[in-house]
Design a protein around this motif. Structure first.
Motif, PDB file in Angstrom:
ATOM      1  N   THR B 178       0.830  -1.223   0.000  1.00  0.00           N
ATOM      2  CA  THR B 178       0.000   0.000   0.000  1.00  0.00           C
ATOM      3  C   THR B 178       0.857   1.263   0.000  1.00  0.00           C
ATOM      4  OG1 THR B 178      -0.106  -0.120   2.409  1.00  0.00           O
ATOM      5  CG2 THR B 178      -1.958  -1.077   1.194  1.00  0.00           C
ATOM      6  N   GLY B 179       2.130   1.096  -0.260  1.00  0.00           N
ATOM      7  CA  GLY B 179       3.016   2.263  -0.320  1.00  0.00           C
ATOM      8  C   GLY B 179       3.312   2.867   1.047  1.00  0.00           C
ATOM      9  N   GLY B 180       3.402   2.016   2.055  1.00  0.00           N
ATOM     10  CA  GLY B 180       3.760   2.491   3.399  1.00  0.00           C
ATOM     11  C   GLY B 180       2.581   2.921   4.243  1.00  0.00           C
ATOM     12  N   ASP B 181       1.374   2.618   3.792  1.00  0.00           N
ATOM     13  CA  ASP B 181       0.189   2.963   4.578  1.00  0.00           C
ATOM     14  C   ASP B 181      -0.201   1.757   5.451  1.00  0.00           C
ATOM     15  OD1 ASP B 181      -2.109   3.906   5.650  1.00  0.00           O
ATOM     16  OD2 ASP B 181      -3.293   3.826   3.800  1.00  0.00           O
ATOM     17  N   TYR B 182      -0.021   1.903   6.754  1.00  0.00           N
ATOM     18  CA  TYR B 182      -0.320   0.807   7.683  1.00  0.00           C
ATOM     19  C   TYR B 182      -1.674   0.964   8.373  1.00  0.00           C
ATOM     20  CZ  TYR B 182       4.512  -0.664   7.089  1.00  0.00           C
ATOM     21  OH  TYR B 182       5.693  -1.107   6.558  1.00  0.00           O
ATOM     22  N   SER B 183      -2.510   1.831   7.857  1.00  0.00           N
ATOM     23  CA  SER B 183      -3.822   2.060   8.486  1.00  0.00           C
ATOM     24  C   SER B 183      -4.584   0.750   8.595  1.00  0.00           C
ATOM     25  CB  SER B 183      -4.651   3.031   7.655  1.00  0.00           C
ATOM     26  OG  SER B 183      -3.974   4.245   7.560  1.00  0.00           O
ATOM     27  N   PHE B 184      -5.254   0.583   9.726  1.00  0.00           N
ATOM     28  CA  PHE B 184      -5.989  -0.655   9.946  1.00  0.00           C
ATOM     29  C   PHE B 184      -7.435  -0.458   9.494  1.00  0.00           C
ATOM     30  CE2 PHE B 184      -7.605  -3.809  13.387  1.00  0.00           C
ATOM     31  CZ  PHE B 184      -7.770  -4.776  12.407  1.00  0.00           C
ATOM     32  N   ASN B 185      -7.640  -0.739   8.215  1.00  0.00           N
ATOM     33  CA  ASN B 185      -8.992  -0.690   7.654  1.00  0.00           C
ATOM     34  C   ASN B 185      -9.237  -2.021   6.968  1.00  0.00           C
ATOM     35  OD1 ASN B 185      -9.676   2.058   8.401  1.00  0.00           O
ATOM     36  ND2 ASN B 185      -8.068   2.657   6.959  1.00  0.00           N
ATOM     37  N   TYR B 186     -10.071  -2.027   5.939  1.00  0.00           N
ATOM     38  CA  TYR B 186     -10.319  -3.285   5.242  1.00  0.00           C
ATOM     39  C   TYR B 186      -9.002  -3.798   4.645  1.00  0.00           C
ATOM     40  CZ  TYR B 186     -11.907  -6.759   1.963  1.00  0.00           C
ATOM     41  OH  TYR B 186     -12.065  -7.939   1.279  1.00  0.00           O
ATOM     42  N   ILE B 187      -8.701  -5.060   4.877  1.00  0.00           N
ATOM     43  CA  ILE B 187      -7.452  -5.645   4.380  1.00  0.00           C
ATOM     44  C   ILE B 187      -7.744  -6.651   3.261  1.00  0.00           C
ATOM     45  CG2 ILE B 187      -5.438  -7.034   5.005  1.00  0.00           C
ATOM     46  CD1 ILE B 187      -5.784  -5.903   7.893  1.00  0.00           C
ATOM     47  N   GLY B 188      -8.566  -7.623   3.543  1.00  0.00           N
ATOM     48  CA  GLY B 188      -8.901  -8.636   2.541  1.00  0.00           C
ATOM     49  C   GLY B 188      -7.786  -9.641   2.335  1.00  0.00           C
ATOM     50  N   VAL B 189      -8.046 -10.610   1.489  1.00  0.00           N
ATOM     51  CA  VAL B 189      -7.072 -11.692   1.274  1.00  0.00           C
ATOM     52  C   VAL B 189      -6.487 -11.647  -0.137  1.00  0.00           C
ATOM     53  CG1 VAL B 189      -7.966 -13.274   3.008  1.00  0.00           C
ATOM     54  CG2 VAL B 189      -8.998 -13.249   0.734  1.00  0.00           C
ATOM     55  N   ALA B 242     -13.656  -8.247  11.988  1.00  0.00           N
ATOM     56  CA  ALA B 242     -14.756  -7.372  11.564  1.00  0.00           C
ATOM     57  C   ALA B 242     -14.219  -6.101  10.907  1.00  0.00           C
ATOM     58  CB  ALA B 242     -15.634  -7.020  12.761  1.00  0.00           C
ATOM     59  N   ARG B 243     -13.050  -5.672  11.351  1.00  0.00           N
ATOM     60  CA  ARG B 243     -12.443  -4.464  10.798  1.00  0.00           C
ATOM     61  C   ARG B 243     -11.794  -4.740   9.431  1.00  0.00           C
ATOM     62  NH1 ARG B 243     -12.980   0.739  11.519  1.00  0.00           N
ATOM     63  NH2 ARG B 243     -12.934   0.545  13.775  1.00  0.00           N
ATOM     64  N   GLY B 244     -11.093  -5.856   9.347  1.00  0.00           N
ATOM     65  CA  GLY B 244     -10.252  -6.061   8.171  1.00  0.00           C
ATOM     66  C   GLY B 244     -10.763  -7.056   7.145  1.00  0.00           C
ATOM     67  N   TYR B 245     -11.740  -7.865   7.496  1.00  0.00           N
ATOM     68  CA  TYR B 245     -12.105  -8.963   6.576  1.00  0.00           C
ATOM     69  C   TYR B 245     -13.603  -9.108   6.401  1.00  0.00           C
ATOM     70  CZ  TYR B 245      -7.214 -10.103   6.994  1.00  0.00           C
ATOM     71  OH  TYR B 245      -5.843 -10.031   6.954  1.00  0.00           O
ATOM     72  N   VAL B 246     -14.323  -8.049   6.588  1.00  0.00           N
ATOM     73  CA  VAL B 246     -15.774  -8.157   6.461  1.00  0.00           C
ATOM     74  C   VAL B 246     -16.153  -8.555   5.024  1.00  0.00           C
ATOM     75  CG1 VAL B 246     -16.080  -5.688   5.962  1.00  0.00           C
ATOM     76  CG2 VAL B 246     -17.921  -6.977   7.043  1.00  0.00           C
ATOM     77  N   GLY B 247     -17.044  -9.515   4.913  1.00  0.00           N
ATOM     78  CA  GLY B 247     -17.497  -9.965   3.598  1.00  0.00           C
ATOM     79  C   GLY B 247     -16.545 -10.919   2.907  1.00  0.00           C
ATOM     80  N   THR B 248     -15.538 -11.419   3.630  1.00  0.00           N
ATOM     81  CA  THR B 248     -14.606 -12.383   3.023  1.00  0.00           C
ATOM     82  C   THR B 248     -15.255 -13.779   3.045  1.00  0.00           C
ATOM     83  OG1 THR B 248     -12.751 -11.071   3.835  1.00  0.00           O
ATOM     84  CG2 THR B 248     -12.270 -13.346   3.186  1.00  0.00           C
ATOM     85  N   ASP B 249     -15.509 -14.298   1.859  1.00  0.00           N
ATOM     86  CA  ASP B 249     -16.336 -15.513   1.746  1.00  0.00           C
ATOM     87  C   ASP B 249     -15.829 -16.690   2.570  1.00  0.00           C
ATOM     88  OD1 ASP B 249     -18.162 -14.314   0.210  1.00  0.00           O
ATOM     89  OD2 ASP B 249     -17.463 -15.138  -1.712  1.00  0.00           O
ATOM     90  N   ILE B 250     -14.506 -16.861   2.591  1.00  0.00           N
ATOM     91  CA  ILE B 250     -13.967 -18.054   3.249  1.00  0.00           C
ATOM     92  C   ILE B 250     -14.335 -18.086   4.741  1.00  0.00           C
ATOM     93  CG2 ILE B 250     -11.693 -17.076   3.824  1.00  0.00           C
ATOM     94  CD1 ILE B 250     -10.559 -19.857   3.017  1.00  0.00           C
ATOM     95  N   LEU B 251     -14.583 -16.924   5.292  1.00  0.00           N
ATOM     96  CA  LEU B 251     -14.947 -16.865   6.710  1.00  0.00           C
ATOM     97  C   LEU B 251     -16.302 -17.518   6.979  1.00  0.00           C
ATOM     98  CD1 LEU B 251     -13.728 -13.290   7.764  1.00  0.00           C
ATOM     99  CD2 LEU B 251     -12.614 -15.486   8.149  1.00  0.00           C
ATOM    100  N   ILE B 252     -17.168 -17.505   5.981  1.00  0.00           N
ATOM    101  CA  ILE B 252     -18.480 -18.156   6.155  1.00  0.00           C
ATOM    102  C   ILE B 252     -18.262 -19.637   6.451  1.00  0.00           C
ATOM    103  CG2 ILE B 252     -20.659 -18.743   5.031  1.00  0.00           C
ATOM    104  CD1 ILE B 252     -20.263 -16.279   3.221  1.00  0.00           C
ATOM    105  N   TYR B 253     -17.394 -20.254   5.665  1.00  0.00           N
ATOM    106  CA  TYR B 253     -17.178 -21.704   5.789  1.00  0.00           C
ATOM    107  C   TYR B 253     -16.348 -22.025   7.041  1.00  0.00           C
ATOM    108  CZ  TYR B 253     -18.885 -21.062   1.134  1.00  0.00           C
ATOM    109  OH  TYR B 253     -19.668 -20.660   0.079  1.00  0.00           O
TER     110      TYR B 253
END
Lengths: 128, 583
Positions: B178-189, B242-253
């Motif tokens: 992310t070019g040195g941006d360590y903000s803790f927001n949505y991360i995803g996989v 909840a902060r970084g992986y909301v809506g990540t499909d694999i979490l459902i399973y």
């Protein structure tokens, strides 16, 4: 059962006192009114409570079907069936799983989990 | 200049914990510590309240080694966790009031403070710092369980430090991308850093096969320690998901599997605190699944479920802690009939059991219904998710089995074990009473659950007390209880037996240790063999040299004069050649 002869005078003072009041000295006062929960008849007949409740809910479920039905909700009492079958499967799996996975309590050589002889109550105040 | 009113509120608790550690021993000073343990979380909650403006607050910005850190971020999501952690810290403080333990008091404050500071972290590096601090500060609560807990504490520490290291590695890779941006927001996989961070979070929140630290350590911690431990670490991890992986499909399973597998272990486990640890794992599954679904309704359900779960799970651990305190064990095989001695604790335990089983009018009914309903709505659009709905219903029956029935029944009812003990100490009863009250209040249909709704991050349009919700939930629960009664009556329900149940930790506690021991033994043998071989070689060489150069050796023999002249001439020629080449 032997009957008392009608003409026999029973000395009430010398008769054994069988109707002694139960000893509740080791029972918490709040628990005394609920001791009936430990009776065999209550335990055996407890099943009627959830059973009747379940049937009432199945009937209500037919009258008030779900707003967002699952595919299995076409079967009346589907959630009851799921609950009953799931619970039974879980419990029935216990014996084979226990045979497969159970080992002695000191299997890992660390002494297992706390026992009465290891009561933290008796260690009160010695943690400082 | 740092504004002290704008620093991360968790830091106040960490500071108070450090002060507690310095308070001298003794009865009088113990009360000072206890005042700290109960009052400082209230102060921290006040600080959160005064910082919160209703909008996202970003503060405590620090420049460190070219990195820009945001040590405080309060928004609608983190706010709930912050208040919740303060609330449960107060209850835990009351519960542990009788325990005059300096280490427990200071650890509890630092641990809770680190968890609060972690959920308010605005960047991944600040999160890492408090992520590790939760591990280091909480291990003392496990070690206070006695000698038997030492190994479990070491394993707990190793696994959690590993989780932190993976988090840091993931954060570094993610920050690069992310070019040195360590903000803790949505991360995803989508990038490797995100996957590593997910693994780190997965360890902390007990993903399948990464879960065993929980069932290993929690039942071995001290009485108060287990109650404290159950509240923070895993919920901090749920926040991170909840902060970084909301809506990540694999979490459902993953979540669906998490809800199901612990019920099979809980049914055969004898120790009630370990049963509750499995139950905790199972409840986390509902939350993980909801985060995977990722809709506003699912997230509201997750936030609500976290809130009520911390309360009723603490309540259950508190009730078993009270039993352990009085009886000295929580093994089902040794218990039974305790309602005669501890009726108030029994009632509180039943409220906790009813809450976790999601009985209408009790805590989890509203929030678990929201999560399951959100999966149902998702399944209407994507048919394959009906399997997940089925798994969640199966797991709901499982919750009824291990926490709804097994824990209260085999402890307080069942056969009379003949144990006659005192009721729990007053402070434990007060803490359990407050938790029980909260369990009922937050599910109350008239103004109760609406308070819970007010805390949720999105506007809620969900009515839990519709006829169909109540009726179908009762169907499930009554059927499960009926099944229990039938199985008990026909003697099919297995008796509780003392045993160590093998789980995934067998892989490192037995298999791993065996492999390491084997490698160690082989290494020792190899080293011994090499040493012998080397000694033999040196010995042989020494003998040879001795045979050649010793006074009695071959070189000492008198050589013929002709041969000597030839050798001298050879040496002269060799010297001349070398000199010629060099010069």
């Amino acid at each position: 059962m032997a009957k008392t002869p009608k003409n026999k005078v029973v000395d009430m003072h010398s008769a054994p006192h069988n109707e002694e009041a139960p000893d509740y000295s080791d029972i918490h006062p709040f628990a005394v009114p609920f001791l009936f929960l430990g009776r065999k008849s209550v335990i055996e007949n407890f099943i009627w409570l959830p059973l009747i409740g379940m049937f009432i809910m199945i009937i209500l479920g037919v009258v008030y079907p779900p707003y967002h039905p699952a595919p299995w909700d076409v079967i009346p009492g589907s959630w009851a069936i799921i609950g009953y079958v799931a619970y039974t499967i879980i419990v029935l799996s216990a014996r084979p799983l226990f045979s497969l996975l159970a080992r002695s309590e000191d299997y890992y050589g660390e002494g297992g989990l706390p026992d009465p002889e290891y009561s933290t109550e008796h260690a009160e105040g010695s943690h400082d | 200049m740092i504004d002290v009113l704008q620093i991360n509120p968790g830091l106040w608790m960490i500071f108070a914990g450090m002060v507690c550690a310095l308070v001298p021993k003794g009865e009088a000073f113990a009360h000072i510590r206890k005042a700290f343990v109960i009052m400082v979380p209230i102060f921290a909650a006040f600080m959160i309240f005064q910082i919160n403006s209703g909008q996202e607050v970003l503060a405590g910005k620090i420049e460190l080694g070219g990195l820009s850190l945001t040590t405080l971020r309060i928004d609608s999501l983190s706010l709930v966790w912050g208040y919740l952690f303060c609330l449960i810290s107060v209850l835990n403080g009351i519960y542990g009031f009788h325990e005059k333990c300096r280490i427990t008091d200071s650890s509890a404050l630092i641990y809770a403070g680190a968890a609060i500071a972690g959920v308010f972290a605005g960047d991944l590096l600040t999160l890492f710092l408090f992520w590790e601090l939760t591990a280091i500060s909480s291990v003392f609560l496990i070690w206070k369980g006695g000698e038997r807990a030492y190994g479990a504490g070491i394993r707990y520490l190793a696994i959690h430090v590993l989780s932190g290291v993976i988090l840091l590695a993931g954060a570094a890779i993610y920050g690069q991308s992310t070019g040195g941006d360590y903000s803790f927001n949505y991360i995803g996989v989508e990038n490797p850093g995100g996957i590593l961070i997910l693994i780190a979070i997965g360890i902390k929140c007990g993903f399948p096969l990464m879960h065993m630290w929980m069932q290993d350590a929690y039942p071995k911690a001290s009485i108060t320690g287990t109650v404290i431990l159950s509240a923070f670490t895993t919920k901090m991890a749920i926040y991170a998901l909840a902060r970084g992986y909301v809506g990540t499909d694999i979490l459902i399973y993953i979540g669906a599997i998490m809800t199901c597998f612990p019920v099979f272990f809980a049914v055969i486990e004898n120790d009630m605190r370990r049963v509750l640890a499995y139950s905790l794992n199972n409840q986390l599954g509902f939350m993980v699944c909801g985060i995977g679904i990722g809709t506003e309704m699912a997230l509201n359900g997750v936030v609500g479920q976290v809130f009520v779960h911390v309360i009723f799970k603490s309540l259950l651990f508190m009730s078993m802690g009270a039993v352990l305190y009085r009886v000295g064990t929580t093994k089902a095989s040794e218990l039974g009939g305790l309602f005669r001695s501890m009726p108030i604790t029994a009632v509180f335990c039943l409220i906790g059991a009813g809450s976790i089983a999601a009985f209408p009018l009790m805590a989890a009914f509203v929030t678990k219904s929201m999560i399951i309903s959100s999966v149902v709505y998702a399944a209407e659009a994507q048919g394959s998710l009906w399997v997940i709905v089925g798994m969640l219903l199966f797991a709901s029956a499982g919750v009824m089995e291990h926490s709804g029935i097994k824990v209260p029944y085999f402890t307080f009812f069942s056969h009379d074990s003949g144990r006659r003990v005192k009721e729990a100490p007053w402070n434990m009863l007060v803490a359990m009473g407050l938790a029980s009250l909260l369990c009922i209040v937050v599910a109350f249909p008239f103004g109760g659950y609406q308070m819970l709704y007010d805390m949720m991050p999105y506007v809620v349009d969900y009515h839990p007390y519709t006829v169909d919700h109540v009726v179908f939930q009762f169907q499930l629960l009554f059927a499960a209880i009926t099944s229990f009664c039938v199985l008990k009556r026909f003697g099919i329900y297995p008796a509780e037996k003392r045993a160590e149940i093998l789980d995934a930790d067998w892989s490192y506690r037995r298999l791993g240790m065996t492999i390491v021991s084997w490698i160690s033994a082989m290494w020792t043998r190899l080293a011994s063999g090499v040493k012998g071989l080397r000694a033999k070689l040196l010995d042989n060489l020494g003998q040879r040299l001795y045979q050649i150069f010793s006074p009695a050796g071959a070189m000492s023999d008198a050589a013929p004069s002709g041969l000597s002249a030839l050798l001298t001439a050879g040496m002269l020629v060799l010297t001349l050649i070398i000199m010629y080449v060099v010069m």
